[in-house]
Design a protein around this motif. Structure first.
Motif, short mmCIF file in Angstrom:
data_model
loop_
_atom_site.label_atom_id
_atom_site.label_comp_id
_atom_site.label_asym_id
_atom_site.label_seq_id
_atom_site.Cartn_x
_atom_site.Cartn_y
_atom_site.Cartn_z
N SER A 20 37.74 64.16 32.50
CA SER A 20 38.17 63.42 31.32
C SER A 20 39.36 64.12 30.66
N ASP A 284 33.83 64.46 20.11
CA ASP A 284 34.72 63.31 19.92
C ASP A 284 33.97 62.00 19.73
N GLU A 369 24.05 60.08 32.69
CA GLU A 369 22.96 60.99 32.32
C GLU A 369 23.41 62.05 31.31
N ARG A 419 18.56 67.68 34.27
CA ARG A 419 19.77 68.28 34.83
C ARG A 419 19.74 69.77 34.52
N GLY A 492 33.81 68.95 36.13
CA GLY A 492 35.25 68.80 36.06
C GLY A 492 35.75 68.83 34.62
N THR A 493 34.96 69.40 33.71
CA THR A 493 35.41 69.49 32.32
C THR A 493 35.43 70.92 31.79
C1 VG1 Z 1 30.92 65.73 32.02
C2 VG1 Z 1 29.77 64.77 32.29
C3 VG1 Z 1 30.31 63.39 32.59
C4 VG1 Z 1 31.19 62.94 31.43
C5 VG1 Z 1 32.28 63.96 31.18
C6 VG1 Z 1 33.12 63.63 29.96
O1 VG1 Z 1 31.72 65.83 33.18
O2 VG1 Z 1 28.98 65.23 33.35
O3 VG1 Z 1 29.23 62.52 32.81
O4 VG1 Z 1 31.78 61.70 31.72
O5 VG1 Z 1 31.70 65.24 30.95
O6 VG1 Z 1 32.34 63.52 28.83
P1 VG1 Z 1 31.59 67.05 34.21
O7 VG1 Z 1 32.67 66.83 35.21
O8 VG1 Z 1 31.72 68.32 33.43
O9 VG1 Z 1 30.22 66.96 34.80
V1 VG1 Z 1 32.99 63.91 27.34
O10 VG1 Z 1 31.96 63.42 26.16
O11 VG1 Z 1 33.14 65.61 27.57
O12 VG1 Z 1 34.50 63.26 27.31
#
Ligand code: VG1
Ligand code: CO
Length: 548
Positions: A20, A284, A369, A419, A492-493
């Motif tokens: 994101s 956010d 989830e 999880r 990926g965040t």
């Molecule tokens: C995480 C979540 C994912 C979500 C993303 C953005 O990503 O697992 O489901 O869409 O955050 O959410 P990742 O790649 O770290 O698993 V937000 O509220 O941080 O914009």
């Protein structure tokens, strides 16, 4: 006087958006040319002018974290220098992610820039982020973010206007050179949208009759939205919303609404003084956690309950077109879709994958989830929307959260779900673990682990049913004959090392065995997950950092 300057720059490595947007440590974002290079790459890819030469209109806002205000001024000056005609900005450069998505759509703009690192902590030494949303209000798809990344690798200059700061504290029209800056109240259009979807009169009557809730905004962006909607418009008692003032460092909280980080809310909801309903939201405002008195609602269950009951809210009275969930989300929503006779979809992680399904009218409600639920009212997940839909359902059904959840499980069976996150793992070791896992996939079917037979194992690949785009390697899945499932992914965040996410699921058809503790019910699946991937051997970790 305002003058446009072209500044020479050189590419900066690593400006690749993740699940994101682009997220980095704040000092990295504040580094020389860092923000500017990425913002220029955005404008280079999407264009700040139309083909006829006229300027485009964008929305700009963020979650209020440290550097939000300074970054907003830079982005405005660059939008003006690149030829944009108008930018709509939330007052104080504040907009929740769902409110930004709504403004992009409502004003038929050409997209928007959202400044947020969402659930990641904020502050001078924490995280910052920037992402671009498309004219449909949704996060840019992979093809677009990839083009932006490519652009950052070859950038040589950016454009910026030399000008004074715009007074973003004053609602109304401002001018930045030839560009118009419209500063708007961040809440009012969003609140009106919520009133159009839900039965506010019924919810107001429920509060008037003594219903009590706690809304924990975690010192992040949802506070002003929640106070206006819950306390002012719906009559919830003053003080219902806590941590309701957005702070640049979120008051030191980790604005991630899960049982670990929203501990205070969990404690209250499991205490003798628990109100009827509790909820928390993230940095956010697009995530939500929902808790009943003495009962936690897993996000996968929440999605299923919302899908099964959405028709009780005026905005969804005509029923749902379909339900979409991210692959790691439990199959609870699928059972609802099957019962309702509507379409169901399984997408990769990240809200951007729901955009086409929503635009095409194939799905009405979507969920992940990771505490994300939303609908076709915007193109982002929406924390307060989920809270209001729950309130609408509670007001109509006149039952407790526990009763609603139990009835749901009796009808559909229960997908026990959890999880486990292993954070800040050495990246090379995490990658080695996945390489080994992938290499062994073909040999897994037929093997028996913890008494369960593996029926299939693969690396999830998705073909978008609307535009045919293909996304590979979206998570390793191990499926068992009894319906249990393990999924492994790397986050990926994150901004530090690698975060391993292990998603665990087991189906209990009922009517027996519906009231177990999730971790206990999942114990064999958890042991199998460790054994199959060799988590301890590869990462040195035997226990997760966060369990949701
Ligand atoms: C995480 C979540 C994912 C979500 C993303 C953005 O990503 O697992 O489901 O869409 O955050 O959410 P990742 O790649 O770290 O698993 V937000 O509220 O941080 O914009
Ligand atoms: Co978020």
């Amino acid at each position: 006087m305002s003058q446009i300057t072209t500044v020479s720059t050189v590419p900066i490595a690593g400006q690749k958006p993740g699940t994101s947007g682009l997220r980095k440590k704040t000092p990295v974002f504040m580094g020389r040319h860092y923000l500017e290079n990425f913002v220029q790459a955005i404008f280079d890819v999407v264009g700040a002018r139309n083909e006829d030469g006229g300027g485009k209109t964008f929305v700009l806002g963020g979650d209020g974290r440290y550097f939000n205000d300074r970054a907003a001024q830079v982005i405005l000056r660059m939008a003006a220098a690149n030829g944009a005609a108008r930018v709509i900005v939330g007052q104080g450069a504040i907009l929740s992610t769902p409110a930004a998505s709504h403004l992009i759509r409502l004003n038929r703009t050409d997209g928007g820039i959202i400044m947020s690192a969402s659930h990641n902590p904020g502050g001078p030494n924490e995280d910052f982020g920037v992402k671009f949303n498309m004219p449909n209000g949704g996060p840019a798809p992979e093809g677009v973010t990839e083009a932006m990344y490519q652009r950052t690798t070859e950038i040589t200059e950016y454009k910026v206007m030399e000008a004074q700061d715009v007074d973003l504290g004053r609602v109304g029209r401002h001018q930045l050179g030839a560009m118009v800056v419209d500063v708007v109240d961040p809440v009012s259009d969003y609140a009106a949208l919520m009133e159009s979807l839900f039965d506010f009169a019924a919810i107001r009557a429920m509060f008037a009759a003594g219903f009590r809730m706690r809304m924990d905004a975690m010192c992040a962006v949802t506070g002003p939205y929640a106070v206006e909607i819950l306390e002012h418009r719906l009559g919830a008692p003053r003080g219902t919303c806590v941590n309701a003032t957005p702070l640049p460092d979120f008051g030191g909280l980790h604005p991630d609404p899960n049982p670990t980080w929203a501990r205070a809310l969990m404690d209250e909801m499991f205490s003798d003084a628990a109100p009827d309903f509790g909820a928390a939201s993230d940095g956010d405002g697009d995530r939500n956690m929902v808790v009943g008195r003495g009962i936690y609602v897993s996000p996968s269950d929440s999605l299923a309950v919302l899908a099964a009951n959405a028709h009780l809210a005026p905005g969804y009275a005509a029923g749902l077109k379909g339900v979409a969930r991210s692959m790691p989300t439990s199959a609870a929503a699928d059972r609802v879709a099957d019962a309702l006779g509507i379409a169901k979809y399984e997408t990769p992680t990240g809200w951007k994958f729901f955009g086409n399904l929503l635009d095409a009218g194939r799905a009405t409600i979507c969920g992940e989830e990771s505490f994300g639920t939303g609908s076709d009212h915007v193109r982002e997940k929406d924390g307060l929307w989920a809270v209001l839909l729950w309130l609408n359902i509670l007001a109509v059904r006149k039952q407790s959260v526990a009763e609603i959840l139990r009835e749901h499980w009796v009808r559909f069976g229960r997908n026990y779900y959890s999880r486990h996150d292993f954070e800040a793992i050495d990246t090379a070791r995490a990658e080695a673990m996945f390489a080994a896992l992938r290499a062994g996939l073909a040999g897994l079917p037929g093997q028996v682990v913890e008494g369960m037979t593996i029926s299939a194992a693969d690396d999830f690949a998705y073909t978008d049913p609307v535009d045919g785009s293909v996304s590979l390697k979206q998570g390793v899945r191990v499926l068992f004959g009894d319906g249990s499932r393990i999924v492994y992914r790397l986050s990926g965040t994150g901004t530090e090392g690698a975060t391993l996410r292990v998603y665990l699921e087991r189906y209990a058809p009922g009517p027996e065995g519906l009231d177990l503790d999730a971790q206990q019910a999942l114990a064999p699946v958890i042991r199998a997950a460790h054994a199959l991937a060799g988590i301890a051997a590869h990462t040195g970790r035997t226990a997760p950092d966060v369990v949701t």
